[in-house]
Design a protein around this motif. Structure first.
Motif, short mmCIF file in Angstrom:
data_model
loop_
_atom_site.label_atom_id
_atom_site.label_comp_id
_atom_site.label_asym_id
_atom_site.label_seq_id
_atom_site.Cartn_x
_atom_site.Cartn_y
_atom_site.Cartn_z
N ILE A 79 -20.02 86.92 12.49
CA ILE A 79 -20.72 85.95 13.33
C ILE A 79 -19.86 85.38 14.44
O ILE A 79 -20.33 85.11 15.52
N LEU A 80 -18.60 85.20 14.16
CA LEU A 80 -17.75 84.64 15.22
C LEU A 80 -16.31 85.07 15.04
O LEU A 80 -15.90 85.52 13.97
N LYS A 81 -15.58 84.92 16.15
CA LYS A 81 -14.15 85.21 16.10
C LYS A 81 -13.40 83.90 16.24
O LYS A 81 -13.65 83.11 17.16
N VAL A 82 -12.48 83.67 15.31
CA VAL A 82 -11.62 82.48 15.41
C VAL A 82 -10.52 82.82 16.39
O VAL A 82 -9.73 83.74 16.17
N LYS A 83 -10.48 82.11 17.51
CA LYS A 83 -9.44 82.40 18.49
C LYS A 83 -8.13 81.74 18.08
O LYS A 83 -7.07 82.33 18.15
N SER A 84 -8.22 80.48 17.68
CA SER A 84 -7.00 79.78 17.28
C SER A 84 -7.37 78.57 16.44
O SER A 84 -8.36 77.87 16.74
N ILE A 85 -6.59 78.33 15.40
CA ILE A 85 -6.92 77.23 14.49
C ILE A 85 -5.62 76.67 13.94
O ILE A 85 -4.62 77.40 13.83
N THR A 86 -5.60 75.38 13.65
CA THR A 86 -4.34 74.75 13.24
C THR A 86 -4.60 73.64 12.22
O THR A 86 -5.70 73.08 12.17
N SER A 87 -3.55 73.33 11.48
CA SER A 87 -3.65 72.20 10.55
C SER A 87 -3.16 70.90 11.21
O SER A 87 -3.14 69.85 10.57
N ASP A 88 -2.76 70.98 12.50
CA ASP A 88 -2.35 69.75 13.21
C ASP A 88 -3.49 68.74 13.18
O ASP A 88 -4.66 69.11 13.32
N ASP A 89 -3.12 67.49 13.08
CA ASP A 89 -4.13 66.44 13.19
C ASP A 89 -4.63 66.41 14.64
O ASP A 89 -3.82 66.29 15.56
N PRO A 90 -5.94 66.53 14.87
CA PRO A 90 -6.45 66.51 16.26
C PRO A 90 -6.02 65.26 17.02
O PRO A 90 -5.87 65.30 18.24
N SER A 91 -5.78 64.17 16.30
CA SER A 91 -5.41 62.94 17.01
C SER A 91 -4.00 63.03 17.58
O SER A 91 -3.55 62.13 18.29
N SER A 92 -3.30 64.16 17.31
CA SER A 92 -1.96 64.32 17.90
C SER A 92 -2.06 64.50 19.41
O SER A 92 -1.07 64.41 20.12
N PHE A 93 -3.26 64.80 19.91
CA PHE A 93 -3.44 64.86 21.37
C PHE A 93 -4.58 63.93 21.78
O PHE A 93 -5.76 64.29 21.70
N ALA A 94 -4.20 62.74 22.16
CA ALA A 94 -5.18 61.79 22.69
C ALA A 94 -4.89 61.60 24.16
O ALA A 94 -3.72 61.54 24.56
N LEU A 95 -5.93 61.53 24.97
CA LEU A 95 -5.72 61.37 26.41
C LEU A 95 -5.20 59.97 26.71
O LEU A 95 -5.55 59.00 26.05
N SER A 96 -4.37 59.91 27.75
CA SER A 96 -3.77 58.64 28.14
C SER A 96 -4.82 57.70 28.75
O SER A 96 -5.79 58.15 29.35
N LYS B 40 -8.63 69.98 20.57
CA LYS B 40 -8.43 68.75 19.77
C LYS B 40 -9.19 67.57 20.37
O LYS B 40 -9.64 66.69 19.65
N LEU B 41 -9.30 67.59 21.72
CA LEU B 41 -9.96 66.46 22.38
C LEU B 41 -11.37 66.24 21.84
O LEU B 41 -11.83 65.10 21.72
N PHE B 42 -12.05 67.33 21.51
CA PHE B 42 -13.45 67.23 21.12
C PHE B 42 -13.64 66.83 19.66
O PHE B 42 -14.76 66.57 19.22
N PHE B 43 -12.54 66.80 18.91
CA PHE B 43 -12.62 66.34 17.52
C PHE B 43 -12.29 64.86 17.41
O PHE B 43 -12.38 64.27 16.35
N ASN B 44 -11.83 64.30 18.54
CA ASN B 44 -11.42 62.89 18.53
C ASN B 44 -12.50 61.99 19.08
O ASN B 44 -13.31 62.42 19.91
N GLU B 45 -12.47 60.75 18.65
CA GLU B 45 -13.37 59.76 19.25
C GLU B 45 -12.97 59.55 20.70
O GLU B 45 -11.78 59.63 21.02
N PRO B 46 -13.84 59.27 21.61
CA PRO B 46 -15.29 59.13 21.40
C PRO B 46 -16.05 60.43 21.59
O PRO B 46 -17.27 60.42 21.60
N TYR B 47 -15.33 61.56 21.74
CA TYR B 47 -16.02 62.80 22.12
C TYR B 47 -16.58 63.57 20.92
O TYR B 47 -17.41 64.45 21.08
N ASN B 48 -16.10 63.26 19.71
CA ASN B 48 -16.51 64.04 18.55
C ASN B 48 -18.01 63.90 18.27
O ASN B 48 -18.63 64.83 17.76
#
Ligand code: SF4
Length: 606
Positions: A307-324, A212-220
């Motif tokens: 082409i690829l294997k999906v290891k894990s995927i979720t409908s959670d909003d990625p912003s539910s995990f923002a670093l402190s 999720k971290l990589f889908f959030n700003e500023p890392y996305n």
């Protein structure tokens, strides 16, 4: 290069026992700190008591009855041992497999201060931390020095950014084919570093939470080149292989086997690519032209098109995990844990005092087994505080194949603190033995006898003596049952005392930082365990790191291995991928040999 959480500077602060139940800054009668460790020294039935007496279980390996009154060869009577023996409440149990399960598999995380706690209450803000359950064996430690560089390298390689920079990170060693560690940041497991024996390098894999971290700003923005877009799937994607026709976007530069981020509609997650980017575009083109020609695709083509294997995927909003925003230093972590670590230290000192003051032990010489590693460093410091009126000697068994840093540290630490020091060296015995027999392996460790036991049997001239030892139960299955005291069946006259047997690596490091002890520089240089530099029992990852730290030592060993391989009739690849470390290869190595097409049959004489 990452800025790491700053460590404390050394000081000569003294650490002495206060009154019963009292600690510095804590008045007697104040409520005792609550531990994360469910079966640690303070809570288990085999703890040493705070009045200095010891009610620990003793593992009598001599095999005699505790009540027989028979004198053992090393001077301990069964009666004496029986006095100490009280059934221990173990904080581990056997799982369904052959693996030990430790119950003290959790820590706490203070959300206010954003740091780990070994007890529930934060010593800085006073709030209660969230309980974090760790994967077994839960011998969690702090990332330090080179660990930060390693994590940064792999995150930059994959995602072109490093959200974990400058954070307090914990590394939790978990079972795997070689060194494998979960990475914990902000109280969550964000990923895993796994040493891959095929490519002889670490591989980083995020957890779903970490991705999720990589889908959030500023890392996305930086990680966009790692995002594969999949069209809306009709079925669940978790754990599924995805064929080329479902993939809408596949960035260039992705290599087979690498981790990718995945977006599919409102779902986000991560997976592993089965193909290089070029292969994806080639397969897509070939299949599309085949399809337009109305030809029927063969099974092989369809398989190739996965082409690829999906290891894990979720409908959670990625912003539910923002670093402190809180970025504590190691000093902050120590302050938050100070009461707990002080209490642990006090308890361990009481174990030492209780053991050495037993009637039968009062006249015996006391040694501290000092390997130059972190655990024995803590025991040495505890002994210096606990044994104010009882002389003791630090004993360093120089195997002749120790890292130069270890030898130097062991000597200089004791010299700088005026600790009586005895170095017992095996000299060239390892190399002499190597001329007449094959090298030691994980399943045949003659080096222990030649390099360590032969020296330690000279200790105390074989007469009864006490040896304080830093072994811990969570280090390995073999050590999972060590009691507080134990007769050493391999060393004449030796009774071992294990004052920190219930500590985990995090507690050892907290103690070292709290006491501002200097420590072996190899820990900051990528080694988690300090042993002999060519140790066959080490991870291949550690061996590879040794080659970088000490190429001259590696050259000597690789020259030996190359000659040995010729005689044994095995290939260079056999040596390169670490097969030499076993006499009888385990299933994982046999499988690896098949995958790498390495012949594992040795010549008849081997
Ligand atoms: S640390 Fe490794 S190489 Fe050294 S004596 Fe022990 S098993 Fe042998």
């Amino acid at each position: 290069m990452s800025r790491r959480p700053p460590m404390q500077k050394n000081s000569k602060d003294n650490y002495r026992v206060k009154g019963r139940g009292e600690q510095k800054g804590q008045k007697a009668g104040k409520e005792a700190p609550k531990y994360a460790k469910s079966g640690g020294n303070n809570q288990s039935g085999n703890s040493s008591r705070s009045d200095g007496s010891n009610k620990s279980g003793v593992n009598n390996k001599s095999g005699g009855s505790h009540s027989s009154g028979k004198k053992y060869t090393d001077g301990y009577s069964a009666k004496d041992l029986g006095k100490l023996s009280e059934s221990s409440k173990k904080d581990f149990k056997k799982g369904g497999s052959n693996r030990v399960h430790y119950d003290n598999d959790f820590i706490f995380w203070c959300r206010e201060c954003n740091l780990p706690l070994i007890g529930e209450k934060c010593g800085v803000c006073g709030s209660n931390g969230d309980k974090i359950t760790l994967s077994q064996p839960a011998d969690v430690r702090f990332a330090q020095g080179y660990d930060y560089d390693l994590i940064e390298k792999h995150l930059l390689d994959l995602f072109s950014c490093n959200p974990l920079k400058n954070r307090v990170l914990l590394l939790n060693k978990i079972p795997g084919d070689d060194q494998t560690m979960e990475i914990i940041a902000d109280g969550r497991v964000v990923g895993m570093l796994r040493f891959d024996l095929k490519i002889l390098d670490f591989v980083f894999e995020p957890t779903l939470e970490g991705s999720k971290l990589f889908f959030n700003e500023p890392y996305n923005f930086a990680s966009a080149e790692r995002v594969v877009k999949i069209g809306k799937a009709k079925a669940h994607l978790n754990g599924k292989n995805v064929t080329y026709d479902l993939i809408e976007e596949f960035p260039s530069g992705i290599k087979k086997g690498e981790t990718v981020l995945i977006v599919s509609g409102n779902l986000t997650g991560y997976g592993i690519s089965h193909a290089d980017s070029e292969d994806f575009y080639r397969v897509k083109k070939e299949n599309e032209s085949a399809s337009s020609a109305m030809s029927t695709k063969s099974d092989a083509e369809i398989k190739a098109a996965q082409i690829l294997k999906v290891k894990s995927i979720t409908s959670d909003d990625p912003s539910s995990f923002a670093l402190s925003d809180k970025m504590p230093t190691m000093d902050d972590v120590v302050a938050a844990n100070k009461d707990y670590i002080k209490a642990l230290g006090k308890d361990a000192m009481n174990t030492i005092k209780g053991a050495v003051n037993l009637k039968d032990n009062k006249e015996k010489p006391v040694f501290v087994s000092f390997s130059g590693g972190k655990d024995s460093l803590v025991v040495l410091d505890l002994a210096a505080s606990a044994l104010v009126h009882r002389p003791f000697t630090a004993v360093f068994l120089n195997t002749g194949i120790d890292y130069p840093e270890t030898v130097e540290f062991a000597r200089s630490y004791c010299e700088s603190r005026n600790i009586p020091f005895e170095e017992m060296s095996a000299g060239d015995d390892f190399w002499k033995t190597l001329k007449v027999q094959n090298h030691p392996t994980k399943d045949s460790r003659w080096c222990c006898k030649v390099c360590k036991l032969n020296s330690s049997n000279r200790l105390g001239d074989g007469k009864p003596h006490l040896s304080l030892d830093g072994k811990r139960r969570q280090e390995s299955f073999m050590r999972s049952k060590i009691p507080t005291m134990d007769i050493n069946p391999n060393v004449e006259g030796q009774l071992n005392i294990f004052p920190i047997r219930d500590w985990r690596a995090i507690e050892v490091w907290l103690y070292i930082h709290w006491r501002k002890l200097p420590y072996n520089s190899l820990y900051d240089n990528g080694l988690e365990r300090i042993g002999c530099w060519m140790c066959p029992a080490a991870f291949q990852a550690e061996y590879e790191r040794m080659k970088e730290i000490h190429p001259e030592l590696a050259d000597r060993w690789e020259t030996y291995l190359t000659n040995w391989a010729k005689k044994a009739g095995v290939s260079d690849a056999y040596v390169k991928h670490g097969f030499w470390r076993w006499e009888q290869l385990p299933p994982k190595m046999i499988k690896l040999a098949e995958e790498l097409n390495i012949d594992i049959e040795k010549n008849e004489s081997f």
